[in-house]
Design a protein around this motif. Structure first.
Motif, PDB file in Angstrom:
ATOM      1  N   GLN A 126      37.340   4.763  99.441  1.00 17.95           N
ATOM      2  CA  GLN A 126      35.883   4.589  99.533  1.00 17.95           C
ATOM      3  C   GLN A 126      35.525   3.127  99.793  1.00 17.95           C
ATOM      4  N   THR A 135      47.395  12.222  88.376  1.00 19.52           N
ATOM      5  CA  THR A 135      45.994  12.548  88.663  1.00 19.52           C
ATOM      6  C   THR A 135      45.127  11.297  88.569  1.00 19.52           C
ATOM      7  N   PHE A 136      45.369  10.491  87.546  1.00 17.77           N
ATOM      8  CA  PHE A 136      44.605   9.259  87.345  1.00 17.77           C
ATOM      9  C   PHE A 136      44.814   8.302  88.523  1.00 17.77           C
ATOM     10  N   GLU A 169      45.842   9.027  91.548  1.00 22.36           N
ATOM     11  CA  GLU A 169      45.276   9.576  92.787  1.00 22.36           C
ATOM     12  C   GLU A 169      43.787   9.248  92.880  1.00 22.36           C
ATOM     13  N   ASN A 170      43.109   9.266  91.734  1.00 20.91           N
ATOM     14  CA  ASN A 170      41.686   8.885  91.723  1.00 20.91           C
ATOM     15  C   ASN A 170      41.510   7.403  92.058  1.00 20.91           C
ATOM     16  N   GLU A 171      42.458   6.585  91.615  1.00 20.17           N
ATOM     17  CA  GLU A 171      42.420   5.164  91.984  1.00 20.17           C
ATOM     18  C   GLU A 171      42.561   4.988  93.494  1.00 20.17           C
ATOM     19  N   LYS A 220      41.748   7.200  95.747  1.00 19.47           N
ATOM     20  CA  LYS A 220      40.509   7.672  96.369  1.00 19.47           C
ATOM     21  C   LYS A 220      39.428   6.580  96.314  1.00 19.47           C
ATOM     22  N   LEU A 221      39.406   5.853  95.206  1.00 21.58           N
ATOM     23  CA  LEU A 221      38.433   4.765  95.081  1.00 21.58           C
ATOM     24  C   LEU A 221      38.686   3.686  96.137  1.00 21.58           C
TER      25      LEU A 221
END
Length: 311
Positions: A103, A92-93, A95-97, A99-100
């Motif tokens: 962006q 999860t962590f 995957e957020n990286e 996503k960043l």
């Protein structure tokens, strides 16, 4: 006067712009200071990690902040090894990286640091979806097929996905056929191509040359193809004949004359006829490309000197 909207002068607009830039600079300095002060080898501050993300979205080329995030990822990996559900939390962590980085790439699709961090995260991801990454590259290249950062990234993950070189060469061919003026795609092709038989490559690049003789990208790729010993002499001679025809249609195109020099030296070495033809070509190039007149003069002298030395 009443009822009229006041239009700011260019001077007022410049002052407002300077004030906005000053605010952003102050916020950036404060954010960087807070992040660097919280930097520790064994822990991290989630609030600072959030500030770091905000700064990177605005400017994704601050490699110091990406290095900070790598340190945090390594801490998360270390922590996950101690927990029963650590792998799920880590995924999860990470995957957020990812996503960043998406962006950041929207803000700047040609950010070295963002592409590098994305690959680095996936290498450390216990359940990396390389096929999804490959499809993402295809999507980015359909929007901008000159993004060489994306081409380089695609080459990195090519072996991870298991796509055959034949399929990838076909993809490259399709992109080139859409846009011949594409240094990135030509270069990518040179890194994956089987160099045993370059006959078809000469046909492809020749098609590009005749489509737009003034575009330099295909000419540079032609020189790369001709640098390989696997190119047959009869193919070179056929190409030289084609260039003679093209020169009749485009007598002021310097690239055709330059390519003739490459080929004549490559095919015939230093025969008297070849030497004279090369000298004539460089004389013509001095007329067509005045800015590089001195360079062509040097090339001309080198051809003559080399022939005299071999005699």
């Amino acid at each position: 006067m009443h009822g009229r909207v006041k239009v700011r002068t260019s001077e007022e607009q410049q002052l407002l712009k300077q004030k906005e830039q000053q605010k952003k600079l102050i916020a950036y300095r404060l954010g960087m200071k807070q992040i660097l002060q919280s930097r520790k080898p064994d822990s991290y501050d989630p609030e600072c990690l959030g500030i770091c993300a905000q700064l990177l979205i605005i400017n994704p080329d601050i490699y110091t902040l990406w290095n900070y995030r790598k340190e945090v990822v390594l801490l998360e990996i270390k922590t996950s090894n101690k927990d029963e559900d650590g792998e799920e939390k880590l995924c999860t962590f990470l995957e957020n990286e990812l996503k960043l980085t998406e962006q950041c790439l929207l803000a700047n699709p040609k950010s070295y640091s963002s592409w590098h961090h994305r690959y680095w995260v996936l290498v450390h991801h216990p359940k990396a979806n390389w096929k999804k990454e490959f499809d993402l590259c295809t999507k980015y290249l359909s929007m901008d097929d000159r993004n060489f950062h994306c081409w380089d990234y695609r080459r990195l993950i090519l072996n991870k996905v298991g796509i055959s070189l034949e399929d990838e060469i076909k993809f490259s061919t399709d992109r080139i056929n859409i846009n011949f003026s594409n240094y990135s795609s030509w270069h990518y092709r040179s890194t994956i191509l089987n160099q045993e038989n370059l006959h078809d490559e000469l046909k492809l690049v020749q098609n590009a040359l005749f489509t737009d003789p003034a575009d330099s990208s295909a000419w540079f790729y032609l020189r790369w193809v001709l640098s390989h010993s696997n190119v047959l002499k009869e193919d070179k001679e056929e190409l030289l004949g084609s260039l003679e025809q093209l020169l009749e249609l485009e007598p002021n195109c310097k690239w055709i004359v330059i390519a003739k020099c490459w080929l004549m030296k490559n095919i015939y070495e230093n025969t008297d006829n070849s030497i004279q033809n090369q000298v004539n070509c460089y004389t013509r190039l001095k007329e067509l490309d005045k800015m590089r007149e001195g360079y062509y003069l040097d090339c001309q002298k080198t051809v003559v000197d080399d022939s005299e030395t071999k005699e």
